[in-house]
Motif scaffolding. Sequence first.
Motif, PDB file in Angstrom:
ATOM      1  N   ILE A 172     -52.041   2.496 -44.804  1.00 30.35           N
ATOM      2  CA  ILE A 172     -51.788   2.298 -46.228  1.00 30.35           C
ATOM      3  C   ILE A 172     -51.768   0.818 -46.565  1.00 30.35           C
ATOM      4  O   ILE A 172     -52.377   0.379 -47.540  1.00 30.35           O
ATOM      5  CB  ILE A 172     -50.450   2.956 -46.625  1.00 30.35           C
ATOM      6  N   VAL A 173     -51.079   0.035 -45.728  1.00 35.07           N
ATOM      7  CA  VAL A 173     -51.004  -1.402 -45.980  1.00 35.07           C
ATOM      8  C   VAL A 173     -52.391  -2.032 -45.937  1.00 35.07           C
ATOM      9  O   VAL A 173     -52.766  -2.834 -46.804  1.00 35.07           O
ATOM     10  CB  VAL A 173     -50.067  -2.075 -44.960  1.00 35.07           C
ATOM     11  N   GLY A 174     -53.181  -1.652 -44.949  1.00 33.20           N
ATOM     12  CA  GLY A 174     -54.533  -2.194 -44.845  1.00 33.20           C
ATOM     13  C   GLY A 174     -55.398  -1.815 -46.024  1.00 33.20           C
ATOM     14  O   GLY A 174     -56.184  -2.627 -46.527  1.00 33.20           O
ATOM     15  N   ASN A 175     -55.251  -0.583 -46.493  1.00 32.05           N
ATOM     16  CA  ASN A 175     -56.033  -0.129 -47.638  1.00 32.05           C
ATOM     17  C   ASN A 175     -55.652  -0.881 -48.912  1.00 32.05           C
ATOM     18  O   ASN A 175     -56.507  -1.271 -49.704  1.00 32.05           O
ATOM     19  CB  ASN A 175     -55.801   1.373 -47.845  1.00 32.05           C
ATOM     20  N   VAL A 176     -54.347  -1.109 -49.098  1.00 35.37           N
ATOM     21  CA  VAL A 176     -53.890  -1.847 -50.274  1.00 35.37           C
ATOM     22  C   VAL A 176     -54.392  -3.285 -50.240  1.00 35.37           C
ATOM     23  O   VAL A 176     -54.871  -3.818 -51.251  1.00 35.37           O
ATOM     24  CB  VAL A 176     -52.347  -1.806 -50.368  1.00 35.37           C
ATOM     25  N   LEU A 177     -54.290  -3.930 -49.075  1.00 32.43           N
ATOM     26  CA  LEU A 177     -54.719  -5.321 -48.970  1.00 32.43           C
ATOM     27  C   LEU A 177     -56.225  -5.471 -49.093  1.00 32.43           C
ATOM     28  O   LEU A 177     -56.727  -6.427 -49.690  1.00 32.43           O
ATOM     29  CB  LEU A 177     -54.245  -5.908 -47.634  1.00 32.43           C
ATOM     30  N   GLU A 178     -56.980  -4.523 -48.545  1.00 35.02           N
ATOM     31  CA  GLU A 178     -58.436  -4.626 -48.543  1.00 35.02           C
ATOM     32  C   GLU A 178     -59.053  -4.197 -49.863  1.00 35.02           C
ATOM     33  O   GLU A 178     -59.962  -4.849 -50.383  1.00 35.02           O
ATOM     34  CB  GLU A 178     -59.012  -3.771 -47.408  1.00 35.02           C
ATOM     35  N   HIS A 179     -58.574  -3.100 -50.431  1.00 31.96           N
ATOM     36  CA  HIS A 179     -59.220  -2.520 -51.597  1.00 31.96           C
ATOM     37  C   HIS A 179     -58.379  -2.574 -52.869  1.00 31.96           C
ATOM     38  O   HIS A 179     -58.884  -2.278 -53.959  1.00 31.96           O
ATOM     39  CB  HIS A 179     -59.608  -1.065 -51.318  1.00 31.96           C
ATOM     40  N   GLY A 180     -57.101  -2.898 -52.738  1.00 30.23           N
ATOM     41  CA  GLY A 180     -56.260  -3.034 -53.918  1.00 30.23           C
ATOM     42  C   GLY A 180     -55.788  -1.720 -54.511  1.00 30.23           C
ATOM     43  O   GLY A 180     -55.298  -1.685 -55.643  1.00 30.23           O
ATOM     44  N   VAL A 181     -55.938  -0.630 -53.787  1.00 33.68           N
ATOM     45  CA  VAL A 181     -55.482   0.677 -54.267  1.00 33.68           C
ATOM     46  C   VAL A 181     -54.782   1.415 -53.136  1.00 33.68           C
ATOM     47  O   VAL A 181     -54.915   1.052 -51.974  1.00 33.68           O
ATOM     48  CB  VAL A 181     -56.656   1.535 -54.783  1.00 33.68           C
ATOM     49  N   GLY A 182     -54.031   2.450 -53.499  1.00 35.10           N
ATOM     50  CA  GLY A 182     -53.368   3.272 -52.503  1.00 35.10           C
ATOM     51  C   GLY A 182     -51.883   3.405 -52.715  1.00 35.10           C
ATOM     52  O   GLY A 182     -51.245   4.260 -52.117  1.00 35.10           O
ATOM     53  N   GLY A 183     -51.316   2.560 -53.583  1.00 37.42           N
ATOM     54  CA  GLY A 183     -49.890   2.631 -53.857  1.00 37.42           C
ATOM     55  C   GLY A 183     -49.613   3.233 -55.220  1.00 37.42           C
ATOM     56  O   GLY A 183     -50.523   3.535 -55.991  1.00 37.42           O
ATOM     57  N   ILE A 184     -48.338   3.425 -55.514  1.00 38.22           N
ATOM     58  CA  ILE A 184     -47.895   3.953 -56.805  1.00 38.22           C
ATOM     59  C   ILE A 184     -46.948   2.934 -57.433  1.00 38.22           C
ATOM     60  O   ILE A 184     -46.033   2.439 -56.774  1.00 38.22           O
ATOM     61  CB  ILE A 184     -47.181   5.313 -56.632  1.00 38.22           C
ATOM     62  N   ASN A 185     -47.148   2.644 -58.689  1.00 38.97           N
ATOM     63  CA  ASN A 185     -46.386   1.623 -59.394  1.00 38.97           C
ATOM     64  C   ASN A 185     -45.021   2.177 -59.804  1.00 38.97           C
ATOM     65  O   ASN A 185     -44.832   2.652 -60.917  1.00 38.97           O
ATOM     66  CB  ASN A 185     -47.168   1.147 -60.621  1.00 38.97           C
ATOM     67  N   ILE A 186     -44.071   2.114 -58.893  1.00 39.76           N
ATOM     68  CA  ILE A 186     -42.746   2.680 -59.135  1.00 39.76           C
ATOM     69  C   ILE A 186     -42.009   1.918 -60.234  1.00 39.76           C
ATOM     70  O   ILE A 186     -41.546   2.509 -61.219  1.00 39.76           O
ATOM     71  CB  ILE A 186     -41.912   2.689 -57.844  1.00 39.76           C
ATOM     72  N   ASP A 187     -41.885   0.613 -60.076  1.00 43.21           N
ATOM     73  CA  ASP A 187     -41.107  -0.167 -61.046  1.00 43.21           C
ATOM     74  C   ASP A 187     -41.730  -0.145 -62.432  1.00 43.21           C
ATOM     75  O   ASP A 187     -41.020  -0.247 -63.433  1.00 43.21           O
ATOM     76  CB  ASP A 187     -40.967  -1.616 -60.568  1.00 43.21           C
ATOM     77  N   GLY A 188     -43.053  -0.010 -62.501  1.00 36.84           N
ATOM     78  CA  GLY A 188     -43.721   0.002 -63.794  1.00 36.84           C
ATOM     79  C   GLY A 188     -43.599   1.317 -64.539  1.00 36.84           C
ATOM     80  O   GLY A 188     -44.002   1.409 -65.705  1.00 36.84           O
ATOM     81  N   THR A 189     -43.057   2.339 -63.875  1.00 38.76           N
ATOM     82  CA  THR A 189     -42.977   3.663 -64.499  1.00 38.76           C
ATOM     83  C   THR A 189     -41.566   4.241 -64.463  1.00 38.76           C
ATOM     84  O   THR A 189     -41.374   5.445 -64.624  1.00 38.76           O
ATOM     85  CB  THR A 189     -43.938   4.641 -63.796  1.00 38.76           C
ATOM     86  N   ARG A 190     -40.575   3.399 -64.259  1.00 41.66           N
ATOM     87  CA  ARG A 190     -39.190   3.872 -64.315  1.00 41.66           C
ATOM     88  C   ARG A 190     -38.809   4.198 -65.762  1.00 41.66           C
ATOM     89  O   ARG A 190     -39.355   3.627 -66.701  1.00 41.66           O
ATOM     90  CB  ARG A 190     -38.237   2.801 -63.778  1.00 41.66           C
ATOM     91  N   PHE A 191     -37.881   5.093 -65.929  1.00 40.82           N
ATOM     92  CA  PHE A 191     -37.399   5.442 -67.258  1.00 40.82           C
ATOM     93  C   PHE A 191     -36.059   6.146 -67.112  1.00 40.82           C
ATOM     94  O   PHE A 191     -35.559   6.321 -65.996  1.00 40.82           O
ATOM     95  CB  PHE A 191     -38.385   6.339 -68.002  1.00 40.82           C
ATOM     96  N   ALA A 192     -35.441   6.494 -68.224  1.00 43.80           N
ATOM     97  CA  ALA A 192     -34.155   7.202 -68.228  1.00 43.80           C
ATOM     98  C   ALA A 192     -33.111   6.436 -67.426  1.00 43.80           C
ATOM     99  O   ALA A 192     -32.586   6.919 -66.427  1.00 43.80           O
ATOM    100  CB  ALA A 192     -34.316   8.628 -67.705  1.00 43.80           C
TER     101      ALA A 192
END
Length: 240
Positions: free
Chosen positions: A101-121
């Motif tokens: 997962i780390v390699g995919n994020v660093l190489e291609h910029g995708v593979g994670g989920i934006n937790i802090d950007g989608t917090r609510f309540a």
Amino acid sequence: MPHPEENAGFEIRDQIAWLHTTGMPKSMDLSHAIDKHQGVQRTDRIVQQSEHEGVLGATRTVLSRGTPVTEDAARWEGWGTALRPAFEPIIIARKPLDGSIVGNVLEHGVGGINIDGTRFAGDRWPTNVAFDAAQADALDVLTGTWQEGSLSRKFPIFRFEHKPSPGERPRAYGISHTTVKPLALLRWLVTLVTPVGGVVLEPFAGSGTTVEAAAAAGFRVVAIEKNTDYLPLIRSRMEQ
């Protein structure tokens, strides 16, 4: 959230998020449909049409279904073709990772989920079950309290309308879309999976809700829709 393929027309440095939701068709009044099929009209059927014309068009509301005319229609009075859409699944998926997962994020910029950007309540961690306010209230009525608090407090609660408002239902040249999604929900989902500077790929654009949501969230978007009748709906969204 696949990383892009060069043979798909995007350079590998582009970051693309793919997300698709499906809608449930509205129920057909089977009895009324049978009368229409047999070529008769219900004189006491009352349908109200809004006065709002133009790009967003007019909406129709059945105030009275009317009295069945034919024997077949009377037999099927009160029958429909769909249940109320109280549950609608949304699938979030990604292609097999290119290594870790780390390699995919660093190489291609995708593979994670934006937790802090989608917090609510109250800054809670997003969950895989989401309610609007009305559903949360209904849950509390059915379950009562739990550990000195309402059960809905244990779940993040979306503050969006469970159905798109009339202003979110574009209409042009007498054409509308039957499964329009709530704009706030689509914007939340797009933000959840799209990296900063990424591109949102919408292969089934429909009325353009995802297009508008991605643009409003500051993302680039590539949208595809094979039904040319829906293109004016998408244009009307972006012109607003």
